[in-house]
Write a protein that holds these residues in place. Structure first.
Motif, PDB file in Angstrom:
ATOM      1  N   LEU A 145       7.601  41.274  -6.642  1.00  0.00           N
ATOM      2  CA  LEU A 145       8.497  40.124  -6.549  1.00  0.00           C
ATOM      3  C   LEU A 145       8.858  39.816  -5.103  1.00  0.00           C
ATOM      4  O   LEU A 145       8.785  40.677  -4.243  1.00  0.00           O
ATOM      5  CB  LEU A 145       9.779  40.401  -7.336  1.00  0.00           C
ATOM      6  CG  LEU A 145       9.607  40.743  -8.811  1.00  0.00           C
ATOM      7  CD1 LEU A 145      10.953  41.052  -9.436  1.00  0.00           C
ATOM      8  CD2 LEU A 145       8.906  39.632  -9.552  1.00  0.00           C
ATOM      9  N   GLY A 146       9.295  38.594  -4.887  1.00  0.00           N
ATOM     10  CA  GLY A 146       9.693  38.163  -3.551  1.00  0.00           C
ATOM     11  C   GLY A 146      11.198  38.005  -3.430  1.00  0.00           C
ATOM     12  O   GLY A 146      11.967  38.409  -4.306  1.00  0.00           O
ATOM     13  N   ILE A 147      11.622  37.374  -2.346  1.00  0.00           N
ATOM     14  CA  ILE A 147      13.047  37.207  -2.043  1.00  0.00           C
ATOM     15  C   ILE A 147      13.787  36.481  -3.160  1.00  0.00           C
ATOM     16  O   ILE A 147      14.857  36.921  -3.587  1.00  0.00           O
ATOM     17  CB  ILE A 147      13.227  36.460  -0.699  1.00  0.00           C
ATOM     18  CG1 ILE A 147      12.788  37.349   0.453  1.00  0.00           C
ATOM     19  CG2 ILE A 147      14.674  36.020  -0.512  1.00  0.00           C
ATOM     20  CD1 ILE A 147      12.794  36.652   1.796  1.00  0.00           C
ATOM     21  N   ASP A 148      13.241  35.381  -3.647  1.00  0.00           N
ATOM     22  CA  ASP A 148      13.928  34.605  -4.681  1.00  0.00           C
ATOM     23  C   ASP A 148      14.127  35.428  -5.947  1.00  0.00           C
ATOM     24  O   ASP A 148      15.178  35.361  -6.595  1.00  0.00           O
ATOM     25  CB  ASP A 148      13.157  33.325  -5.003  1.00  0.00           C
ATOM     26  CG  ASP A 148      13.137  32.347  -3.841  1.00  0.00           C
ATOM     27  OD1 ASP A 148      14.074  32.390  -3.022  1.00  0.00           O
ATOM     28  OD2 ASP A 148      12.188  31.547  -3.758  1.00  0.00           O
ATOM     29  N   ASP A 149      13.118  36.217  -6.306  1.00  0.00           N
ATOM     30  CA  ASP A 149      13.212  37.038  -7.509  1.00  0.00           C
ATOM     31  C   ASP A 149      14.206  38.184  -7.341  1.00  0.00           C
ATOM     32  O   ASP A 149      14.944  38.515  -8.277  1.00  0.00           O
ATOM     33  CB  ASP A 149      11.838  37.584  -7.893  1.00  0.00           C
ATOM     34  CG  ASP A 149      10.860  36.474  -8.220  1.00  0.00           C
ATOM     35  OD1 ASP A 149      11.211  35.606  -9.041  1.00  0.00           O
ATOM     36  OD2 ASP A 149       9.756  36.465  -7.643  1.00  0.00           O
ATOM     37  N   PHE A 150      14.244  38.793  -6.169  1.00  0.00           N
ATOM     38  CA  PHE A 150      15.214  39.864  -5.930  1.00  0.00           C
ATOM     39  C   PHE A 150      16.640  39.311  -5.930  1.00  0.00           C
ATOM     40  O   PHE A 150      17.549  39.936  -6.466  1.00  0.00           O
ATOM     41  CB  PHE A 150      14.921  40.601  -4.621  1.00  0.00           C
ATOM     42  CG  PHE A 150      13.919  41.707  -4.780  1.00  0.00           C
ATOM     43  CD1 PHE A 150      14.300  42.954  -5.251  1.00  0.00           C
ATOM     44  CD2 PHE A 150      12.585  41.504  -4.469  1.00  0.00           C
ATOM     45  CE1 PHE A 150      13.381  43.981  -5.415  1.00  0.00           C
ATOM     46  CE2 PHE A 150      11.660  42.512  -4.629  1.00  0.00           C
ATOM     47  CZ  PHE A 150      12.047  43.756  -5.102  1.00  0.00           C
ATOM     48  N   SER A 151      16.841  38.135  -5.350  1.00  0.00           N
ATOM     49  CA  SER A 151      18.185  37.554  -5.368  1.00  0.00           C
ATOM     50  C   SER A 151      18.571  37.152  -6.791  1.00  0.00           C
ATOM     51  O   SER A 151      19.732  37.328  -7.196  1.00  0.00           O
ATOM     52  CB  SER A 151      18.300  36.370  -4.399  1.00  0.00           C
ATOM     53  OG  SER A 151      17.463  35.318  -4.785  1.00  0.00           O
ATOM     54  N   ALA A 152      17.617  36.672  -7.584  1.00  0.00           N
ATOM     55  CA  ALA A 152      17.891  36.352  -8.990  1.00  0.00           C
ATOM     56  C   ALA A 152      18.227  37.624  -9.766  1.00  0.00           C
ATOM     57  O   ALA A 152      19.110  37.611 -10.635  1.00  0.00           O
ATOM     58  CB  ALA A 152      16.702  35.641  -9.612  1.00  0.00           C
ATOM     59  N   SER A 153      17.558  38.728  -9.474  1.00  0.00           N
ATOM     60  CA  SER A 153      17.867  40.005 -10.130  1.00  0.00           C
ATOM     61  C   SER A 153      19.295  40.446  -9.834  1.00  0.00           C
ATOM     62  O   SER A 153      19.974  40.987 -10.708  1.00  0.00           O
ATOM     63  CB  SER A 153      16.900  41.093  -9.662  1.00  0.00           C
ATOM     64  OG  SER A 153      15.624  40.869 -10.174  1.00  0.00           O
ATOM     65  N   CYS A 154      19.748  40.219  -8.612  1.00  0.00           N
ATOM     66  CA  CYS A 154      21.127  40.552  -8.261  1.00  0.00           C
ATOM     67  C   CYS A 154      22.098  39.769  -9.140  1.00  0.00           C
ATOM     68  O   CYS A 154      23.051  40.324  -9.676  1.00  0.00           O
ATOM     69  CB  CYS A 154      21.406  40.251  -6.798  1.00  0.00           C
ATOM     70  SG  CYS A 154      20.615  41.388  -5.659  1.00  0.00           S
ATOM     71  N   GLY A 163      26.847  38.911   1.415  1.00  0.00           N
ATOM     72  CA  GLY A 163      26.731  39.657   2.663  1.00  0.00           C
ATOM     73  C   GLY A 163      26.534  41.147   2.441  1.00  0.00           C
ATOM     74  O   GLY A 163      26.301  41.890   3.381  1.00  0.00           O
ATOM     75  N   ALA A 164      26.646  41.581   1.176  1.00  0.00           N
ATOM     76  CA  ALA A 164      26.413  42.998   0.854  1.00  0.00           C
ATOM     77  C   ALA A 164      24.920  43.313   0.943  1.00  0.00           C
ATOM     78  O   ALA A 164      24.078  42.415   0.897  1.00  0.00           O
ATOM     79  CB  ALA A 164      26.933  43.306  -0.544  1.00  0.00           C
ATOM     80  N   LEU A 165      24.619  44.569   1.065  1.00  0.00           N
ATOM     81  CA  LEU A 165      23.235  45.041   1.116  1.00  0.00           C
ATOM     82  C   LEU A 165      22.870  45.572  -0.263  1.00  0.00           C
ATOM     83  O   LEU A 165      23.558  46.458  -0.790  1.00  0.00           O
ATOM     84  CB  LEU A 165      23.084  46.138   2.165  1.00  0.00           C
ATOM     85  CG  LEU A 165      21.696  46.723   2.354  1.00  0.00           C
ATOM     86  CD1 LEU A 165      20.761  45.692   2.972  1.00  0.00           C
ATOM     87  CD2 LEU A 165      21.767  47.959   3.231  1.00  0.00           C
ATOM     88  N   TYR A 166      21.811  45.046  -0.855  1.00  0.00           N
ATOM     89  CA  TYR A 166      21.337  45.475  -2.170  1.00  0.00           C
ATOM     90  C   TYR A 166      20.022  46.213  -1.975  1.00  0.00           C
ATOM     91  O   TYR A 166      19.081  45.682  -1.400  1.00  0.00           O
ATOM     92  CB  TYR A 166      21.166  44.272  -3.097  1.00  0.00           C
ATOM     93  CG  TYR A 166      22.475  43.540  -3.281  1.00  0.00           C
ATOM     94  CD1 TYR A 166      23.428  44.026  -4.163  1.00  0.00           C
ATOM     95  CD2 TYR A 166      22.772  42.411  -2.534  1.00  0.00           C
ATOM     96  CE1 TYR A 166      24.653  43.391  -4.299  1.00  0.00           C
ATOM     97  CE2 TYR A 166      23.990  41.770  -2.667  1.00  0.00           C
ATOM     98  CZ  TYR A 166      24.924  42.267  -3.550  1.00  0.00           C
ATOM     99  OH  TYR A 166      26.133  41.639  -3.683  1.00  0.00           O
ATOM    100  N   VAL A 167      19.968  47.450  -2.467  1.00  0.00           N
ATOM    101  CA  VAL A 167      18.804  48.311  -2.231  1.00  0.00           C
ATOM    102  C   VAL A 167      18.160  48.640  -3.568  1.00  0.00           C
ATOM    103  O   VAL A 167      18.841  49.025  -4.527  1.00  0.00           O
ATOM    104  CB  VAL A 167      19.205  49.604  -1.487  1.00  0.00           C
ATOM    105  CG1 VAL A 167      17.992  50.456  -1.204  1.00  0.00           C
ATOM    106  CG2 VAL A 167      19.932  49.257  -0.189  1.00  0.00           C
ATOM    107  N   PHE A 168      16.840  48.499  -3.616  1.00  0.00           N
ATOM    108  CA  PHE A 168      16.046  48.742  -4.815  1.00  0.00           C
ATOM    109  C   PHE A 168      14.982  49.795  -4.499  1.00  0.00           C
ATOM    110  O   PHE A 168      14.549  49.908  -3.365  1.00  0.00           O
ATOM    111  CB  PHE A 168      15.337  47.455  -5.250  1.00  0.00           C
ATOM    112  CG  PHE A 168      16.276  46.305  -5.507  1.00  0.00           C
ATOM    113  CD1 PHE A 168      16.762  46.062  -6.778  1.00  0.00           C
ATOM    114  CD2 PHE A 168      16.652  45.463  -4.473  1.00  0.00           C
ATOM    115  CE1 PHE A 168      17.623  45.000  -7.015  1.00  0.00           C
ATOM    116  CE2 PHE A 168      17.512  44.399  -4.698  1.00  0.00           C
ATOM    117  CZ  PHE A 168      17.993  44.171  -5.984  1.00  0.00           C
ATOM    118  N   ILE A 169      14.554  50.525  -5.522  1.00  0.00           N
ATOM    119  CA  ILE A 169      13.515  51.539  -5.353  1.00  0.00           C
ATOM    120  C   ILE A 169      12.406  51.279  -6.375  1.00  0.00           C
ATOM    121  O   ILE A 169      12.676  50.776  -7.476  1.00  0.00           O
ATOM    122  CB  ILE A 169      14.098  52.964  -5.502  1.00  0.00           C
ATOM    123  CG1 ILE A 169      13.085  54.011  -5.038  1.00  0.00           C
ATOM    124  CG2 ILE A 169      14.566  53.220  -6.926  1.00  0.00           C
ATOM    125  CD1 ILE A 169      13.681  55.384  -4.803  1.00  0.00           C
TER     126      ILE A 169
END
Length: 70
Positions: free
Chosen positions: A6-15, A26-32
């Motif tokens: 996934l790309g940026i848009d998908d990661f932001s949608a997941s958030c 402004g928070a940092l979201y970390v995925f593994i």
């Protein structure tokens, strides 16, 4: 864990959808990834998103918290 294709848009949608948070806070979201060999961090800096990747050439991220399963 996240799908690292996934790309940026998908990661932001997941958030928004899965975590229930505003990715523009402004928070940092970390995925593994599933193999625990790569992490991605998503952050909004006020003008756009940063998607950072760290991939281990050897070993795994062994101190990663386990997911909450409900």
């Amino acid at each position: 864990m996240a799908d690292f294709r996934l790309g940026i848009d998908d990661f932001s949608a997941s958030c928004r959808l899965h975590l229930g948070v505003n990715p523009q806070s402004g928070a940092l979201y970390v995925f593994i990834n599933r193999n625990q060999t790569m992490v991605r961090a998503l952050r909004f800096d006020g003008t756009g998103f940063w998607l950072m990747t760290k991939h281990l050439s050897k070993g795994k991220f062994c101190q990663w918290p386990s997911p909450n399963v409900n």
